[in-house]
Design a protein around this motif. Structure first.
Motif, mmCIF file in Angstrom:
data_model
loop_
_atom_site.group_PDB
_atom_site.id
_atom_site.type_symbol
_atom_site.label_atom_id
_atom_site.label_comp_id
_atom_site.label_asym_id
_atom_site.label_seq_id
_atom_site.Cartn_x
_atom_site.Cartn_y
_atom_site.Cartn_z
ATOM 1 N N LYS A 5 0.833 -1.204 0.000
ATOM 2 C CA LYS A 5 0.000 0.000 0.000
ATOM 3 C C LYS A 5 0.871 1.259 0.000
ATOM 4 O O LYS A 5 0.594 2.220 -0.703
ATOM 5 C CB LYS A 5 -0.916 0.012 1.225
ATOM 6 C CG LYS A 5 -1.979 -1.050 1.199
ATOM 7 C CD LYS A 5 -2.776 -1.034 2.492
ATOM 8 C CE LYS A 5 -3.707 -2.218 2.566
ATOM 9 N NZ LYS A 5 -4.375 -2.315 3.860
ATOM 10 N N ILE A 6 1.929 1.221 0.796
ATOM 11 C CA ILE A 6 2.838 2.367 0.867
ATOM 12 C C ILE A 6 3.517 2.587 -0.480
ATOM 13 O O ILE A 6 3.635 3.714 -0.956
ATOM 14 C CB ILE A 6 3.872 2.162 1.995
ATOM 15 C CG1 ILE A 6 3.173 2.179 3.361
ATOM 16 C CG2 ILE A 6 4.975 3.207 1.928
ATOM 17 C CD1 ILE A 6 4.016 1.665 4.502
ATOM 18 N N ASP A 8 2.406 1.822 -3.431
ATOM 19 C CA ASP A 8 1.423 2.404 -4.365
ATOM 20 C C ASP A 8 1.290 3.905 -4.155
ATOM 21 O O ASP A 8 1.246 4.678 -5.115
ATOM 22 C CB ASP A 8 0.052 1.732 -4.195
ATOM 23 C CG ASP A 8 -0.016 0.355 -4.827
ATOM 24 O OD1 ASP A 8 0.727 0.097 -5.798
ATOM 25 O OD2 ASP A 8 -0.826 -0.468 -4.351
ATOM 26 N N ILE A 9 1.235 4.328 -2.908
ATOM 27 C CA ILE A 9 1.100 5.754 -2.595
ATOM 28 C C ILE A 9 2.353 6.519 -3.020
ATOM 29 O O ILE A 9 2.268 7.600 -3.612
ATOM 30 C CB ILE A 9 0.785 5.963 -1.107
ATOM 31 C CG1 ILE A 9 -0.621 5.435 -0.797
ATOM 32 C CG2 ILE A 9 0.918 7.433 -0.709
ATOM 33 C CD1 ILE A 9 -0.924 5.306 0.678
ATOM 34 N N LEU A 10 3.525 5.958 -2.734
ATOM 35 C CA LEU A 10 4.774 6.615 -3.138
ATOM 36 C C LEU A 10 4.857 6.758 -4.652
ATOM 37 O O LEU A 10 5.275 7.807 -5.165
ATOM 38 C CB LEU A 10 5.984 5.842 -2.615
ATOM 39 C CG LEU A 10 6.252 5.936 -1.126
ATOM 40 C CD1 LEU A 10 7.369 4.985 -0.728
ATOM 41 C CD2 LEU A 10 6.590 7.365 -0.735
ATOM 42 N N GLU A 11 4.473 5.725 -5.362
ATOM 43 C CA GLU A 11 4.507 5.781 -6.826
ATOM 44 C C GLU A 11 3.544 6.847 -7.342
ATOM 45 O O GLU A 11 3.857 7.568 -8.289
ATOM 46 C CB GLU A 11 4.167 4.409 -7.421
ATOM 47 C CG GLU A 11 4.258 4.342 -8.923
ATOM 48 C CD GLU A 11 5.666 4.431 -9.492
ATOM 49 O OE1 GLU A 11 5.785 4.577 -10.723
ATOM 50 O OE2 GLU A 11 6.655 4.395 -8.736
ATOM 51 N N GLU A 12 2.401 6.949 -6.689
ATOM 52 C CA GLU A 12 1.417 7.954 -7.098
ATOM 53 C C GLU A 12 1.928 9.369 -6.826
ATOM 54 O O GLU A 12 1.825 10.253 -7.673
ATOM 55 C CB GLU A 12 0.118 7.721 -6.325
ATOM 56 C CG GLU A 12 -0.984 8.712 -6.629
ATOM 57 C CD GLU A 12 -2.198 8.456 -5.744
ATOM 58 O OE1 GLU A 12 -2.713 9.438 -5.176
ATOM 59 O OE2 GLU A 12 -2.603 7.288 -5.617
ATOM 60 N N LYS A 13 2.520 9.587 -5.671
ATOM 61 C CA LYS A 13 2.966 10.922 -5.279
ATOM 62 C C LYS A 13 4.306 11.309 -5.887
ATOM 63 O O LYS A 13 4.591 12.490 -6.051
ATOM 64 C CB LYS A 13 3.017 11.028 -3.758
ATOM 65 C CG LYS A 13 1.641 10.979 -3.105
ATOM 66 C CD LYS A 13 1.737 11.237 -1.625
ATOM 67 C CE LYS A 13 0.403 11.147 -0.961
ATOM 68 N NZ LYS A 13 -0.425 12.323 -1.151
ATOM 69 N N HIS A 14 5.138 10.326 -6.172
ATOM 70 C CA HIS A 14 6.477 10.570 -6.724
ATOM 71 C C HIS A 14 6.714 9.615 -7.901
ATOM 72 O O HIS A 14 7.477 8.653 -7.784
ATOM 73 C CB HIS A 14 7.544 10.368 -5.644
ATOM 74 C CG HIS A 14 7.343 11.192 -4.428
ATOM 75 N ND1 HIS A 14 7.650 12.531 -4.384
ATOM 76 C CD2 HIS A 14 6.823 10.879 -3.214
ATOM 77 C CE1 HIS A 14 7.348 13.006 -3.188
ATOM 78 N NE2 HIS A 14 6.831 12.030 -2.457
ATOM 79 N N PRO A 15 6.084 9.881 -9.036
ATOM 80 C CA PRO A 15 6.159 8.941 -10.159
ATOM 81 C C PRO A 15 7.503 8.910 -10.888
ATOM 82 O O PRO A 15 7.726 8.029 -11.711
ATOM 83 C CB PRO A 15 5.044 9.428 -11.089
ATOM 84 C CG PRO A 15 4.880 10.871 -10.764
ATOM 85 C CD PRO A 15 5.201 11.010 -9.303
ATOM 86 N N GLU A 16 8.383 9.842 -10.591
ATOM 87 C CA GLU A 16 9.692 9.854 -11.246
ATOM 88 C C GLU A 16 10.793 9.787 -10.198
ATOM 89 O O GLU A 16 10.758 10.558 -9.252
ATOM 90 C CB GLU A 16 9.857 11.129 -12.084
ATOM 91 C CG GLU A 16 8.926 11.206 -13.274
ATOM 92 C CD GLU A 16 9.141 10.091 -14.276
ATOM 93 O OE1 GLU A 16 10.297 9.680 -14.473
ATOM 94 O OE2 GLU A 16 8.157 9.609 -14.837
ATOM 95 N N PRO A 17 11.734 8.903 -10.316
ATOM 96 C CA PRO A 17 11.753 7.816 -11.282
ATOM 97 C C PRO A 17 10.717 6.756 -10.900
ATOM 98 O O PRO A 17 10.487 6.502 -9.722
ATOM 99 C CB PRO A 17 13.163 7.262 -11.160
ATOM 100 C CG PRO A 17 13.567 7.571 -9.756
ATOM 101 C CD PRO A 17 12.863 8.853 -9.406
ATOM 102 N N SER A 18 10.122 6.175 -11.893
ATOM 103 C CA SER A 18 9.084 5.173 -11.671
ATOM 104 C C SER A 18 9.713 3.846 -11.277
ATOM 105 O O SER A 18 10.792 3.494 -11.751
ATOM 106 C CB SER A 18 8.257 4.994 -12.943
ATOM 107 O OG SER A 18 7.247 4.048 -12.731
ATOM 108 N N ILE A 19 9.039 3.148 -10.411
ATOM 109 C CA ILE A 19 9.446 1.792 -10.072
ATOM 110 C C ILE A 19 8.240 0.897 -10.348
ATOM 111 O O ILE A 19 7.170 1.118 -9.794
ATOM 112 C CB ILE A 19 9.955 1.673 -8.627
ATOM 113 C CG1 ILE A 19 10.524 0.299 -8.403
ATOM 114 C CG2 ILE A 19 8.900 1.999 -7.618
ATOM 115 C CD1 ILE A 19 11.486 0.238 -7.245
#
Length: 163
Positions: A5-6, A8-19
């Motif tokens: 869940k964390i 997913d939230i990090l990817e949403e809020k900080h999409p670059e660089p994407s993981i």
């Protein structure tokens, strides 16, 4: 406990660089990781108390695990640990097969780092922290220790700190 869940939230809020998250590899990996860790619970749960926790935390940990397990932690380890690595081995071998599916790089997705790499590296480093005996046994059970060491080496820019 909520790392997915964390992430997913990090990817949403900080999409670059994407993981990459929720890839087919990650979904297969999760299906293997749960029984792998379940089989090794009698190794690592007592190991945390015996090898990692400081005096200020160990009593609480032992008390709460006694409640959870219905027996003292040391008894749990003595009764359930024999054969744990053998029970984990089929899942470790399947994780290795998944890692080696893409021969172009050290990561589960070849030359791209994914969340799957981070999770698996964290598990390997956790067992290393528990002790080289546990770490080496996990690596041995994978059937291809070198593939996992290559993964850890490739992730060393993110895992280099040891504090």
């Amino acid at each position: 406990m909520d790392s997915y869940k964390i992430a997913d939230i990090l990817e949403e809020k900080h999409p670059e660089p994407s993981i990459p998250l929720n890839t087919p590899v990650q979904l297969k990996f999760r299906e293997l990781l749960i029984p792998f860790m379940g089989a090794l619970t009698p190794i690592y749960v007592p190991g945390v108390a015996q090898r990692l926790l400081g005096d200020e935390s160990v009593d609480y940990f032992r008390t709460t695990r006694h409640k959870d397990l219905g027996m003292p932690l040391d008894d749990y380890g003595k009764q359930k640990a024999p054969g744990a690595f053998e029970r984990a081995e089929p899942f470790a071998l399947a994780i290795t097969a998944l890692l080696n599916e893409t021969p172009s790089g050290p990561f589960f997705l070849g030359d791209s780092v994914s969340y799957t790499d981070i999770i698996w590296a964290a598990i390997l480093l956790f067992f290393k922290r528990l002790g080289n005996d546990h770490y080496e046994e996990v690596l041995r059970r994978t059937g291809d220790a070198e593939a996992h060491v290559r993964l850890l080496d490739a992730l060393s820019p993110w895992t280099g700190r040891d504090d």
